[in-house]
Design an enzyme around this catalytic site. Structure first.
Site, PDB file in Angstrom:
ATOM      1  N   GLU A   1      -4.614  10.706   5.412  1.00 18.47           N
ATOM      2  CA  GLU A   1      -4.799  10.970   6.833  1.00 18.47           C
ATOM      3  C   GLU A   1      -5.007  12.467   7.010  1.00 18.47           C
ATOM      4  O   GLU A   1      -4.414  13.277   6.305  1.00 18.47           O
ATOM      5  CB  GLU A   1      -3.587  10.490   7.632  1.00 18.47           C
ATOM      6  CG  GLU A   1      -3.635   8.991   7.851  1.00 18.47           C
ATOM      7  CD  GLU A   1      -2.407   8.449   8.571  1.00 18.47           C
ATOM      8  OE1 GLU A   1      -1.764   9.182   9.328  1.00 18.47           O
ATOM      9  OE2 GLU A   1      -2.109   7.259   8.342  1.00 18.47           O
TER      10      GLU A   1
ATOM     11  N   GLU B   1      -6.823   1.620  -1.257  1.00 16.26           N
ATOM     12  CA  GLU B   1      -7.389   2.794  -0.587  1.00 16.26           C
ATOM     13  C   GLU B   1      -6.528   4.017  -0.882  1.00 16.26           C
ATOM     14  O   GLU B   1      -5.311   3.938  -0.836  1.00 16.26           O
ATOM     15  CB  GLU B   1      -7.439   2.525   0.923  1.00 16.26           C
ATOM     16  CG  GLU B   1      -7.990   3.668   1.728  1.00 16.26           C
ATOM     17  CD  GLU B   1      -9.353   4.127   1.211  1.00 16.26           C
ATOM     18  OE1 GLU B   1     -10.287   3.322   1.162  1.00 16.26           O
ATOM     19  OE2 GLU B   1      -9.461   5.314   0.823  1.00 16.26           O
ATOM     20  N   PHE B   2      -7.185   5.149  -1.155  1.00 14.64           N
ATOM     21  CA  PHE B   2      -6.439   6.363  -1.496  1.00 14.64           C
ATOM     22  C   PHE B   2      -6.671   7.495  -0.494  1.00 14.64           C
ATOM     23  O   PHE B   2      -6.278   8.626  -0.747  1.00 14.64           O
ATOM     24  CB  PHE B   2      -6.819   6.831  -2.906  1.00 14.64           C
ATOM     25  CG  PHE B   2      -6.435   5.835  -3.970  1.00 14.64           C
ATOM     26  CD1 PHE B   2      -5.140   5.826  -4.492  1.00 14.64           C
ATOM     27  CD2 PHE B   2      -7.345   4.892  -4.422  1.00 14.64           C
ATOM     28  CE1 PHE B   2      -4.768   4.892  -5.461  1.00 14.64           C
ATOM     29  CE2 PHE B   2      -6.979   3.949  -5.390  1.00 14.64           C
ATOM     30  CZ  PHE B   2      -5.687   3.950  -5.907  1.00 14.64           C
TER      31      PHE B   2
ATOM     32  N   ASP C   1     -10.690  -6.288  15.355  1.00 11.57           N
ATOM     33  CA  ASP C   1      -9.285  -5.950  15.581  1.00 11.57           C
ATOM     34  C   ASP C   1      -8.706  -6.903  16.614  1.00 11.57           C
ATOM     35  O   ASP C   1      -9.411  -7.385  17.498  1.00 11.57           O
ATOM     36  CB  ASP C   1      -9.124  -4.497  16.036  1.00 11.57           C
ATOM     37  CG  ASP C   1      -7.762  -3.938  15.665  1.00 11.57           C
ATOM     38  OD1 ASP C   1      -7.670  -3.172  14.686  1.00 11.57           O
ATOM     39  OD2 ASP C   1      -6.767  -4.303  16.329  1.00 11.57           O
TER      40      ASP C   1
ATOM     41  N   CYS D   1       2.751   5.863   4.770  1.00 13.90           N
ATOM     42  CA  CYS D   1       2.528   5.356   3.412  1.00 13.90           C
ATOM     43  C   CYS D   1       3.673   5.655   2.442  1.00 13.90           C
ATOM     44  O   CYS D   1       4.283   4.719   1.923  1.00 13.90           O
ATOM     45  CB  CYS D   1       1.221   5.896   2.864  1.00 13.90           C
ATOM     46  SG  CYS D   1      -0.189   5.187   3.733  1.00 13.90           S
TER      47      CYS D   1
ATOM     48  N   PHE E   1       1.008  19.516  -4.189  1.00 16.88           N
ATOM     49  CA  PHE E   1       2.250  18.750  -3.951  1.00 16.88           C
ATOM     50  C   PHE E   1       3.496  19.464  -4.459  1.00 16.88           C
ATOM     51  O   PHE E   1       4.486  18.824  -4.776  1.00 16.88           O
ATOM     52  CB  PHE E   1       2.137  17.328  -4.534  1.00 16.88           C
ATOM     53  CG  PHE E   1       1.350  16.421  -3.646  1.00 16.88           C
ATOM     54  CD1 PHE E   1       1.992  15.527  -2.801  1.00 16.88           C
ATOM     55  CD2 PHE E   1      -0.038  16.485  -3.601  1.00 16.88           C
ATOM     56  CE1 PHE E   1       1.274  14.723  -1.931  1.00 16.88           C
ATOM     57  CE2 PHE E   1      -0.774  15.686  -2.743  1.00 16.88           C
ATOM     58  CZ  PHE E   1      -0.115  14.797  -1.903  1.00 16.88           C
TER      59      PHE E   1
HETATM   60  P1  NAD Z   1      -2.934   0.798  11.170  1.00 18.14           P
HETATM   61  O1  NAD Z   1      -1.655   0.303  11.730  1.00 18.14           O
HETATM   62  O2  NAD Z   1      -3.457   2.140  11.558  1.00 18.14           O
HETATM   63  O3  NAD Z   1      -4.096  -0.254  11.492  1.00 18.14           O
HETATM   64  C1  NAD Z   1      -3.983  -1.623  11.354  1.00 18.14           C
HETATM   65  C2  NAD Z   1      -4.895  -2.295  12.360  1.00 18.14           C
HETATM   66  O4  NAD Z   1      -4.859  -3.717  12.117  1.00 18.14           O
HETATM   67  C3  NAD Z   1      -4.473  -2.084  13.809  1.00 18.14           C
HETATM   68  O5  NAD Z   1      -5.584  -1.601  14.557  1.00 18.14           O
HETATM   69  C4  NAD Z   1      -4.064  -3.480  14.272  1.00 18.14           C
HETATM   70  O6  NAD Z   1      -4.318  -3.724  15.647  1.00 18.14           O
HETATM   71  C5  NAD Z   1      -4.914  -4.359  13.381  1.00 18.14           C
HETATM   72  N1  NAD Z   1      -4.463  -5.731  13.236  1.00 18.14           N
HETATM   73  C6  NAD Z   1      -3.199  -6.216  13.117  1.00 18.14           C
HETATM   74  N2  NAD Z   1      -3.221  -7.557  12.997  1.00 18.14           N
HETATM   75  C7  NAD Z   1      -4.509  -7.935  13.043  1.00 18.14           C
HETATM   76  C8  NAD Z   1      -5.162  -9.182  12.957  1.00 18.14           C
HETATM   77  N3  NAD Z   1      -4.493 -10.304  12.811  1.00 18.14           N
HETATM   78  N4  NAD Z   1      -6.503  -9.191  13.040  1.00 18.14           N
HETATM   79  C9  NAD Z   1      -7.210  -8.053  13.218  1.00 18.14           C
HETATM   80  N5  NAD Z   1      -6.641  -6.848  13.285  1.00 18.14           N
HETATM   81  C10 NAD Z   1      -5.306  -6.783  13.212  1.00 18.14           C
HETATM   82  O7  NAD Z   1      -2.771   0.713   9.592  1.00 18.14           O
HETATM   83  P2  NAD Z   1      -3.402   1.673   8.480  1.00 18.14           P
HETATM   84  O8  NAD Z   1      -2.661   2.970   8.461  1.00 18.14           O
HETATM   85  O9  NAD Z   1      -4.883   1.683   8.626  1.00 18.14           O
HETATM   86  O10 NAD Z   1      -2.992   0.896   7.165  1.00 18.14           O
HETATM   87  C11 NAD Z   1      -3.567  -0.345   6.790  1.00 18.14           C
HETATM   88  C12 NAD Z   1      -3.200  -0.620   5.336  1.00 18.14           C
HETATM   89  O11 NAD Z   1      -3.769   0.396   4.499  1.00 18.14           O
HETATM   90  C13 NAD Z   1      -1.697  -0.603   5.047  1.00 18.14           C
HETATM   91  O12 NAD Z   1      -1.417  -1.542   4.050  1.00 18.14           O
HETATM   92  C14 NAD Z   1      -1.478   0.802   4.499  1.00 18.14           C
HETATM   93  O13 NAD Z   1      -0.374   0.858   3.638  1.00 18.14           O
HETATM   94  C15 NAD Z   1      -2.750   1.035   3.723  1.00 18.14           C
HETATM   95  N6  NAD Z   1      -3.117   2.436   3.558  1.00 18.14           N
HETATM   96  C16 NAD Z   1      -2.966   3.329   4.585  1.00 18.14           C
HETATM   97  C17 NAD Z   1      -3.344   4.650   4.413  1.00 18.14           C
HETATM   98  C18 NAD Z   1      -3.160   5.646   5.528  1.00 18.14           C
HETATM   99  O14 NAD Z   1      -3.274   6.847   5.252  1.00 18.14           O
HETATM  100  N7  NAD Z   1      -2.904   5.234   6.758  1.00 18.14           N
HETATM  101  C19 NAD Z   1      -3.886   5.076   3.189  1.00 18.14           C
HETATM  102  C20 NAD Z   1      -4.055   4.147   2.178  1.00 18.14           C
HETATM  103  C21 NAD Z   1      -3.667   2.831   2.370  1.00 18.14           C
END
Ligand code: NAD
Length: 436
Positions: free
Chosen positions: A153, A149-150, A30, A261, A250
């Site tokens: 949270e 990813e599905f 990260d 999301c 839902f």
């Molecule tokens: P998040 O914001 O919780 O986490 C992203 C992480 O990436 C952060 O810790 C950030 O510091 C890190 N980051 C940013 N730039 C970086 C870099 N250059 N190098 C290394 N790390 C870096 O995001 P998330 O909720 O985990 O979502 C990530 C992706 O997954 C998104 O595209 C989202 O749409 C998708 N997604 C999210 C969920 C969900 O429930 N949150 C579910 C399915 C898919």
């Protein structure tokens, strides 16, 4: 297998921990050094039920490592997962700058064959962009795979350990074989792995999230109509959901969907459509209806207080965008807080898990209570914005004793009408008759 996860947020950390639990050695990278330092000390930076135990177990087993150094992790791994943010840009399209900047770095660092697996939610054509970005920097062989990813949270560990299906978008046989090996512990117990081309895989994620957003929004409109005609949405949803083509999930009405999301994915799909001259009319309507739904109770509150909210003390139960998470991105609570403050009300909120994140953005614009009953002290009304289960069976006598006026606006239909009927409360929920 040795695996790197780039981006250690909700998806990356849970995916990394799950892959470690399955026996792989996982390097979580990260850019946020504070987060990495915390994780090295065994501190989980997000709230997700069941995560801490699995996280600590795998750190102890020396299968889960944390670093800010991408090169160090990459050199030791065969597969690199990207779990990076793809937030909405100004026009609503997915901002691919995080994904593409890491792709550039990977291109500069490659020394031997790797598979780059994209877990971020991205528009159709992104795998190809990632491929071109890496190829511009290296002649070394690599594959790019779409693996959306599905997980939900609040249930992320459960979903990640027991996925309904695994989608792999790739036409490379070599990559497909390695992906099948990674997910063998799942397929072995009956989880389907569905291989497809990368574009279909990328679209599957947007289609699934947008469909769920439409389903919620449809039900919210039915709920609003129920109020107009005197029907009860609880009965309607039970009647509808018993049809197994529809199902019960839902169909719960409320003050709109939020989170990191649904809002962004609906926006991004609309925007991707526009780029092809295609209008997603149903999604545009969904977005508009949801935006109005999020604040639908504010006008009810305003009407109740005859248009004057100045100095009214509002207790707010729930800040997270939904229960079992500390995530407040696009939470309905925030839209309500903003509007109520603008109208001159004061707010005392209670949310044991999400308070810290709200404090970071709102500071002392609102007050925070240490428990649900303290939030009610001298309140003119209670607004419920998150369906935390601790709100389900409150002590109504205790509530009444604390509040100045016995009025509840329930944005999540927490109580059965019978529960409130024998109390002195006025109770307004969504899609059901108002009590009192
Ligand atoms: P998040 O914001 O919780 O986490 C992203 C992480 O990436 C952060 O810790 C950030 O510091 C890190 N980051 C940013 N730039 C970086 C870099 N250059 N190098 C290394 N790390 C870096 O995001 P998330 O909720 O985990 O979502 C990530 C992706 O997954 C998104 O595209 C989202 O749409 C998708 N997604 C999210 C969920 C969900 O429930 N949150 C579910 C399915 C898919």
């Amino acid at each position: 297998m040795n695996i790197t996860i780039v981006g250690t947020g909700y998806v990356g950390l849970v995916t990394g921990t799950t892959l470690a639990e399955l026996g792989n050695t996982v390097y979580c990278v990260d850019i946020d050094s504070k987060k990495v330092d915390q994780m090295k000390l065994g501190i989980v930076p997000i709230y997700e039920p069941g995560l801490e135990e699995m996280f600590l177990r795998n750190i102890q087993a020396q299968r889960l490592f944390f670093t800010t150094n991408l090169k160090e992790a990459l050199d030791q791994s065969e597969v690199i997962y990207l779990a990076l943010p793809t937030p909405p840009g100004e026009d609503g399209s997915a901002d691919l700058s995080y994904v593409l900047s890491v792709a550039t770095q990977i291109g500069e660092m490659l020394t031997d064959y790797k598979i780059i697996v994209n877990k971020s939610t991205v528009p159709v054509g992104t795998a190809n962009k990632v491929r071109q970005t890496i190829a511009a920097k290296t002649n070394i062989e690599f594959d790019v795979v779409s693996n959306p990813e599905f997980l939900r949270e609040g249930f992320a560990v459960e979903d990640s350990m027991n996925p309904a299906r695994v989608i792999v978008g790739s036409e490379s046989e070599k990559a497909q074989e390695i992906m099948a090996k990674i997910y063998q512990p799942f397929t072995n117990t009956g989880t389907p792995i569905i291989f497809m081309d990368e574009k279909s895989s990328e679209l599957t994620k947007y289609a699934a999230n947008s469909f769920l957003a439409v389903k919620i929004t449809f039900m919210n409109e039915i709920a609003n109509y129920c109020e107009k005609v005197g029907a009860d949405v609880d009965k309607v949803r039970l009647g509808m959901g018993s049809d197994d083509r529809i199902g019960h999930r839902f169909l719960f009405p409320g003050i709109g969907y939020g989170g990191s999301c649904f809002p962004k994915d609906v926006k991004a799909l609309i925007r991707s459509g526009k780029q092809e001259g295609f209008d997603f009319q149903i999604l545009e309507a969904t977005e508009d209806v949801n935006q109005a739904q999020k604040i639908i109770l504010v006008s009810e509150i305003e009407n109740y207080f005859r248009g004057d909210l100045k100095g009214k003390k509002i207790a707010l139960w729930g800040l997270a965008f939904k229960a079992n998470t500390d995530d407040i991105r696009e939470a309905s609570s925030l839209d309500n807080i903003k509007l109520l403050l603008e109208k001159g009300a004061t707010i005392t909120a209670y949310d044991a898990i999400a308070e810290e994140n709200v404090r970071k953005i709102l500071g002392d614009e609102i007050s925070y209570a240490p428990d649900m009953y303290s939030a009610l002290q001298d309140a003119d009304c209670l607004l419920i914005a998150t369906e935390w289960s601790e709100f389900k069976n409150p002590n109504f006598d205790l509530m009444a004793a604390r509040m100045k006026q016995k009025v509840i606006f329930d944005g999540r239909n927490m109580f059965a009408l019978e529960q409130v009927e024998n109390t002195d409360f006025r109770y307004k929920s969504i899609g059901r008759r108002t009590i009192g």
